[in-house]
Design an enzyme around this catalytic site. Structure first.
Site, PDB file in Angstrom:
ATOM      1  N   HIS A 134       0.842  -1.200   0.000  1.00  0.00           N
ATOM      2  CA  HIS A 134       0.000   0.000   0.000  1.00  0.00           C
ATOM      3  C   HIS A 134       0.872   1.242   0.000  1.00  0.00           C
ATOM      4  O   HIS A 134       2.008   1.211   0.487  1.00  0.00           O
ATOM      5  CB  HIS A 134      -0.991  -0.007   1.164  1.00  0.00           C
ATOM      6  CG  HIS A 134      -0.378   0.013   2.532  1.00  0.00           C
ATOM      7  ND1 HIS A 134       0.059   1.171   3.143  1.00  0.00           N
ATOM      8  CD2 HIS A 134      -0.123  -0.982   3.420  1.00  0.00           C
ATOM      9  CE1 HIS A 134       0.532   0.885   4.352  1.00  0.00           C
ATOM     10  NE2 HIS A 134       0.442  -0.417   4.545  1.00  0.00           N
ATOM     11  N   ASP A 155      -0.299   4.405   1.095  1.00  0.00           N
ATOM     12  CA  ASP A 155      -0.671   5.417   2.092  1.00  0.00           C
ATOM     13  C   ASP A 155       0.042   5.168   3.415  1.00  0.00           C
ATOM     14  O   ASP A 155       0.566   4.068   3.657  1.00  0.00           O
ATOM     15  CB  ASP A 155      -2.196   5.450   2.301  1.00  0.00           C
ATOM     16  CG  ASP A 155      -2.771   4.123   2.769  1.00  0.00           C
ATOM     17  OD1 ASP A 155      -2.308   3.057   2.297  1.00  0.00           O
ATOM     18  OD2 ASP A 155      -3.674   4.129   3.633  1.00  0.00           O
ATOM     19  N   ASP A 191       6.313   0.944   7.331  1.00  0.00           N
ATOM     20  CA  ASP A 191       4.947   0.603   6.882  1.00  0.00           C
ATOM     21  C   ASP A 191       4.494   1.562   5.808  1.00  0.00           C
ATOM     22  O   ASP A 191       3.829   2.539   6.103  1.00  0.00           O
ATOM     23  CB  ASP A 191       4.021   0.627   8.107  1.00  0.00           C
ATOM     24  CG  ASP A 191       2.620   0.142   7.797  1.00  0.00           C
ATOM     25  OD1 ASP A 191       2.420  -0.450   6.734  1.00  0.00           O
ATOM     26  OD2 ASP A 191       1.724   0.364   8.636  1.00  0.00           O
ATOM     27  N   GLU A 213      -5.069   1.677   2.507  1.00  0.00           N
ATOM     28  CA  GLU A 213      -5.031   0.447   3.311  1.00  0.00           C
ATOM     29  C   GLU A 213      -5.258   0.774   4.776  1.00  0.00           C
ATOM     30  O   GLU A 213      -5.946   0.052   5.495  1.00  0.00           O
ATOM     31  CB  GLU A 213      -3.669  -0.252   3.147  1.00  0.00           C
ATOM     32  CG  GLU A 213      -3.599  -1.631   3.781  1.00  0.00           C
ATOM     33  CD  GLU A 213      -3.145  -1.634   5.247  1.00  0.00           C
ATOM     34  OE1 GLU A 213      -3.270  -2.679   5.898  1.00  0.00           O
ATOM     35  OE2 GLU A 213      -2.670  -0.587   5.744  1.00  0.00           O
ATOM     36  N   GLU A 214      -4.677   1.899   5.195  1.00  0.00           N
ATOM     37  CA  GLU A 214      -4.646   2.219   6.625  1.00  0.00           C
ATOM     38  C   GLU A 214      -6.008   2.613   7.190  1.00  0.00           C
ATOM     39  O   GLU A 214      -6.168   2.706   8.397  1.00  0.00           O
ATOM     40  CB  GLU A 214      -3.626   3.342   6.897  1.00  0.00           C
ATOM     41  CG  GLU A 214      -2.178   2.969   6.564  1.00  0.00           C
ATOM     42  CD  GLU A 214      -1.581   1.945   7.530  1.00  0.00           C
ATOM     43  OE1 GLU A 214      -2.317   1.448   8.399  1.00  0.00           O
ATOM     44  OE2 GLU A 214      -0.384   1.644   7.385  1.00  0.00           O
ATOM     45  N   GLU A 221       4.125  -6.124   3.829  1.00  0.00           N
ATOM     46  CA  GLU A 221       3.970  -5.465   5.136  1.00  0.00           C
ATOM     47  C   GLU A 221       5.135  -5.898   6.038  1.00  0.00           C
ATOM     48  O   GLU A 221       5.690  -6.983   5.865  1.00  0.00           O
ATOM     49  CB  GLU A 221       2.649  -5.887   5.796  1.00  0.00           C
ATOM     50  CG  GLU A 221       1.414  -5.320   5.131  1.00  0.00           C
ATOM     51  CD  GLU A 221       1.065  -3.908   5.575  1.00  0.00           C
ATOM     52  OE1 GLU A 221       1.772  -3.345   6.432  1.00  0.00           O
ATOM     53  OE2 GLU A 221       0.095  -3.367   5.029  1.00  0.00           O
TER      54      GLU A 221
HETATM   55 ZN   LIG Z   1       0.848  -1.337   6.370  1.00  0.00          ZN
END
Ligand SMILES: [Zn+2]
Length: 395
Positions: free
Chosen positions: A83, A85, A115, A147-148, A175
């Site tokens: 991801h 974001d 992350d 995603e977050e 991740e």
């Molecule tokens: Zn993540």
């Protein structure tokens, strides 16, 4: 190959890409398009045309790029996914500017270092190899938005993979796992239930329908569901918490101590092991809300209750002996039979029938925190992983 590398130091080109990606603030509330456009341009410069899958407003986009096999084939192959974001830095005490990454004592500090922009940056940095080495099968890059805030972007990305009939045989979601190969996490489902009662002066309770008191019945019900799962299972001993959990985490209601409250809303979630049927469980909660609603209507037919499923992220449950496990460990991921407590987009790929594991640089403990960092050694190990992958797919 990983074993040939004497010092675990990332390459300059990878550090450069990670730095550029972190420099673009992609906090989920804002657009990720500046990052996506930069990455898309780089992919185009290597002769591959990426597909952007935008959100309804056109303010954000997923990116899907297929690097074909040497024979031109675009089906099968391996997905590398992450991801784009990051979580907000608001109110966090940072020792350095979060969007200006800084190397200190063998670590790279900045929002998204762990992350998960190190994984995405390492992939972009490998484009020269990925696009020039003759591959025996295609490599698909799949980068998502939002995603977050509950895996909002990835569903349309996974759909696009299906629509194009790419049928990948393996997917690695990068991740942070400290480069361990993770094959399982629970599903996450969140519900909000709004109870609409009838207000009345608190001296005239028979004229009202007390929304808080009825909401409390549902709180008890969620609690007893949680207790039953804890006591009776189903159990999955690969988890630190080896059963399905459920918990009411938000409640709002009432306006004054002398007024029977008309409104009360609560939000709860459950995190289920693979054996639990999520849809059935949601239906069970809906049935309980209908039962409570019927009681409210006995008092006053205007009363009602409504259920909204606010988040639904499928679990990941890849078999220990799945081919994707062998591939990821062959490329240098560390074998790890355990499952993790946090959710990822991997469940969406798994749910779509794509064999998936989670494996990426950095420790999840650093994610979302102030002074988020990734060990440089982890970035180097991620590079080794990608090198091994390219080597393996060399035709
Ligand atoms: Zn993540």
């Amino acid at each position: 190959m990983a074993a040939d590398r004497s010092t675990l130091v990332p390459t300059e080109v990878t550090m450069d890409w990670i730095t550029r990606l972190i420099g673009i603030d992609t906090t989920s509330r804002d657009s990720n398009l500046p990052l996506i456009e930069l990455v898309a341009e780089e992919i185009r410069a290597h002769g591959v045309e990426p597909v952007l899958v935008p959100n309804a407003e056109g303010t954000k986009a997923n990116l899907l790029a297929t690097i074909p096999a040497a024979d031109g084939s675009t089906t099968g192959g391996v997905v590398l996914s992450g991801h784009t974001d990051v979580v907000p830095v608001d109110g966090q005490p940072w020792s350095s500017e979060p969007f200006v990454p800084q190397v200190r004592e063998g670590r790279l500090y900045g929002r998204g270092t762990c992350d998960m922009k190190s994984f995405v940056g390492a992939i972009v940095a490998k484009l020269p190899q990925l696009t020039t080495v003759p591959l025996s099968e295609p490599v698909h890059l799949a980068f998502s938005y939002d995603e977050e805030i509950g895996c909002v972007g990835a569903p349309s990305l996974v759909e696009e993979i299906g629509r194009r009939e790419l049928r990948p045989r393996a997917c690695v979601v990068g991740e942070p796992t400290s480069m361990r190969v993770i094959r399982g996490h629970k599903s996450i489902t969140a519900l909000r239930v709004a109870f609409h009662g009838v207000a009345a002066h608190s001296s005239l309770t028979p004229n009202g329908v007390n929304a808080i008191e009825y909401a409390a019945q549902l709180v008890r019900f969620v609690r007893s569901f949680a207790e039953r799962n804890r006591a009776e299972g189903p159990f999955d001993e690969f988890y630190e918490v080896p059963f399905t959990t459920a918990t009411v985490n938000q409640i709002e209601g009432g306006i004054a101590v002398n007024t029977v409250p008309a409104e009360c809303a609560l939000s709860f979630e459950f995190r289920a092991v693979a054996e639990v049927d999520v849809d059935e469980t949601v239906e069970m909660f809906r049935a309980e809300v209908r039962r409570i609603e019927a009681l409210m209507r006995e008092e006053n037919p205007e009363a009602r209750a409504e259920v909204t499923v606010t988040a639904k992220a499928p679990g990941l449950d890849t078999a220990l002996d799945a081919e994707v496990m062998n591939l990821a460990t062959r490329w240098g991921g560390e074998v790890s039979p355990g499952k993790v407590t946090y959710g990822t987009e991997a469940g969406l790929f798994h749910h779509a029938g794509i064999p998936t594991v989670v494996c990426g640089p950095g420790d999840i403990a650093q994610a979302h925190s102030p002074d988020e960092y990734v060990e440089l050694e982890q970035i180097a190990r991620c590079e080794d992983f990608l090198d091994a992958l390219v080597d393996h797919l060399r035709s």
